[in-house]
Write a protein that holds these residues in place. Structure first.
Motif, PDB file in Angstrom:
ATOM      1  N   ASP A  67       0.835  -1.200   0.000  1.00  0.00           N
ATOM      2  CA  ASP A  67       0.000   0.000   0.000  1.00  0.00           C
ATOM      3  C   ASP A  67       0.870   1.250   0.000  1.00  0.00           C
ATOM      4  O   ASP A  67       0.601   2.206  -0.735  1.00  0.00           O
ATOM      5  CB  ASP A  67      -0.912   0.034   1.225  1.00  0.00           C
ATOM      6  CG  ASP A  67      -1.909  -1.097   1.282  1.00  0.00           C
ATOM      7  OD1 ASP A  67      -2.449  -1.481   0.223  1.00  0.00           O
ATOM      8  OD2 ASP A  67      -2.159  -1.601   2.397  1.00  0.00           O
ATOM      9  N   GLU A  69       3.918   1.585  -1.069  1.00  0.00           N
ATOM     10  CA  GLU A  69       4.564   1.733  -2.377  1.00  0.00           C
ATOM     11  C   GLU A  69       3.591   2.244  -3.433  1.00  0.00           C
ATOM     12  O   GLU A  69       3.926   3.120  -4.224  1.00  0.00           O
ATOM     13  CB  GLU A  69       5.198   0.407  -2.804  1.00  0.00           C
ATOM     14  CG  GLU A  69       6.376   0.029  -1.930  1.00  0.00           C
ATOM     15  CD  GLU A  69       6.876  -1.385  -2.145  1.00  0.00           C
ATOM     16  OE1 GLU A  69       6.426  -2.069  -3.090  1.00  0.00           O
ATOM     17  OE2 GLU A  69       7.737  -1.819  -1.339  1.00  0.00           O
ATOM     18  N   ARG A  70       2.376   1.710  -3.422  1.00  0.00           N
ATOM     19  CA  ARG A  70       1.373   2.096  -4.417  1.00  0.00           C
ATOM     20  C   ARG A  70       0.947   3.557  -4.246  1.00  0.00           C
ATOM     21  O   ARG A  70       0.902   4.323  -5.205  1.00  0.00           O
ATOM     22  CB  ARG A  70       0.165   1.158  -4.323  1.00  0.00           C
ATOM     23  CG  ARG A  70      -0.847   1.338  -5.421  1.00  0.00           C
ATOM     24  CD  ARG A  70      -1.971   0.297  -5.373  1.00  0.00           C
ATOM     25  NE  ARG A  70      -2.638   0.228  -4.088  1.00  0.00           N
ATOM     26  CZ  ARG A  70      -2.594  -0.819  -3.259  1.00  0.00           C
ATOM     27  NH1 ARG A  70      -1.911  -1.904  -3.575  1.00  0.00           N
ATOM     28  NH2 ARG A  70      -3.233  -0.802  -2.115  1.00  0.00           N
ATOM     29  N   LYS A  73       3.846   5.988  -5.026  1.00  0.00           N
ATOM     30  CA  LYS A  73       4.046   6.099  -6.471  1.00  0.00           C
ATOM     31  C   LYS A  73       3.015   7.038  -7.089  1.00  0.00           C
ATOM     32  O   LYS A  73       3.346   7.866  -7.944  1.00  0.00           O
ATOM     33  CB  LYS A  73       3.971   4.715  -7.122  1.00  0.00           C
ATOM     34  CG  LYS A  73       4.211   4.725  -8.617  1.00  0.00           C
ATOM     35  CD  LYS A  73       4.147   3.317  -9.191  1.00  0.00           C
ATOM     36  CE  LYS A  73       4.358   3.338 -10.694  1.00  0.00           C
ATOM     37  NZ  LYS A  73       4.238   1.998 -11.276  1.00  0.00           N
ATOM     38  N   SER A  74       1.765   6.915  -6.645  1.00  0.00           N
ATOM     39  CA  SER A  74       0.709   7.771  -7.208  1.00  0.00           C
ATOM     40  C   SER A  74       0.944   9.241  -6.856  1.00  0.00           C
ATOM     41  O   SER A  74       0.511  10.125  -7.586  1.00  0.00           O
ATOM     42  CB  SER A  74      -0.666   7.326  -6.734  1.00  0.00           C
ATOM     43  OG  SER A  74      -0.917   7.743  -5.415  1.00  0.00           O
ATOM     44  N   SER A 116      -5.337   4.218  -6.009  1.00  0.00           N
ATOM     45  CA  SER A 116      -4.190   3.560  -5.377  1.00  0.00           C
ATOM     46  C   SER A 116      -4.360   3.466  -3.858  1.00  0.00           C
ATOM     47  O   SER A 116      -3.400   3.208  -3.137  1.00  0.00           O
ATOM     48  CB  SER A 116      -2.898   4.297  -5.726  1.00  0.00           C
ATOM     49  OG  SER A 116      -2.979   5.650  -5.379  1.00  0.00           O
TER      50      SER A 116
END
Length: 163
Positions: A67, A69-70, A73-74, A116
């Motif tokens: 979570d 990382e996601r 990234k967003s 995300s």
């Protein structure tokens, strides 16, 4: 959504809902998952989360590494910078938000990282999952946060599967 009225209703129903959960745990109903799933679908046909967003205003999901990382990234951020800016470790050792309301909650009650968002947000309020027996205590806790969960309990009390 009148959140103060909801809170009063949730408090009044809490002990009765706690007794209901104890009864369900004792009797081991075979159709519990299906009953919850059906009630979940029925209630969410009537309730729009965007009129409330109390979960986003008052609680924090657990953020697992994937979570972090996601979402990082967003936001075009490094996971370590995301952690430093937004997360803390709670008393259970879980990564949770430092603040509430959620910093990703917009003024329109929409999530700015919706695509995300953490797994816990994707699955909340967890009333349409398998093995409901395992999370009945969490569901009771969520009835104090989510009007839909409180309504699911109210309808659960009226279902014939309890007879």
């Amino acid at each position: 959504m009148d959140i103060d009225n909801f809170k009063n209703s949730a408090l009044k129903a809490y002990d009765e809902n706690r007794r209901l959960i104890k009864s369900i745990k004792k009797k081991k109903y075979k159709n519990l998952d299906k009953t919850f799933r059906d009630l979940h679908e029925e209630v969410f046909e009537e309730i729009d989360c965007l009129t409330c967003a109390n979960c986003c205003k008052t609680t924090s999901p657990i953020f697992y590494q994937m979570d972090i990382e996601r979402v990082a990234k967003s936001l075009r951020s490094k996971p370590s910078a995301f952690i430093d800016e937004y997360l803390r470790i709670d008393e259970d050792g879980d990564d949770v938000l430092k603040q509430s309301p959620c910093p990703f909650l917009g003024n329109d009650n929409k999530c700015i990282v919706y695509d995300s968002r953490p797994t816990a947000c994707r699955e909340y309020p967890h009333t349409n999952r398998k093995r409901m027996y395992q999370i009945l205590n969490l569901t009771l806790k969520n009835s104090m946060v989510c009007p839909a969960v409180l309504e699911i309990f109210e309808r659960l009390k009226k279902t014939s599967f309890l007879i």
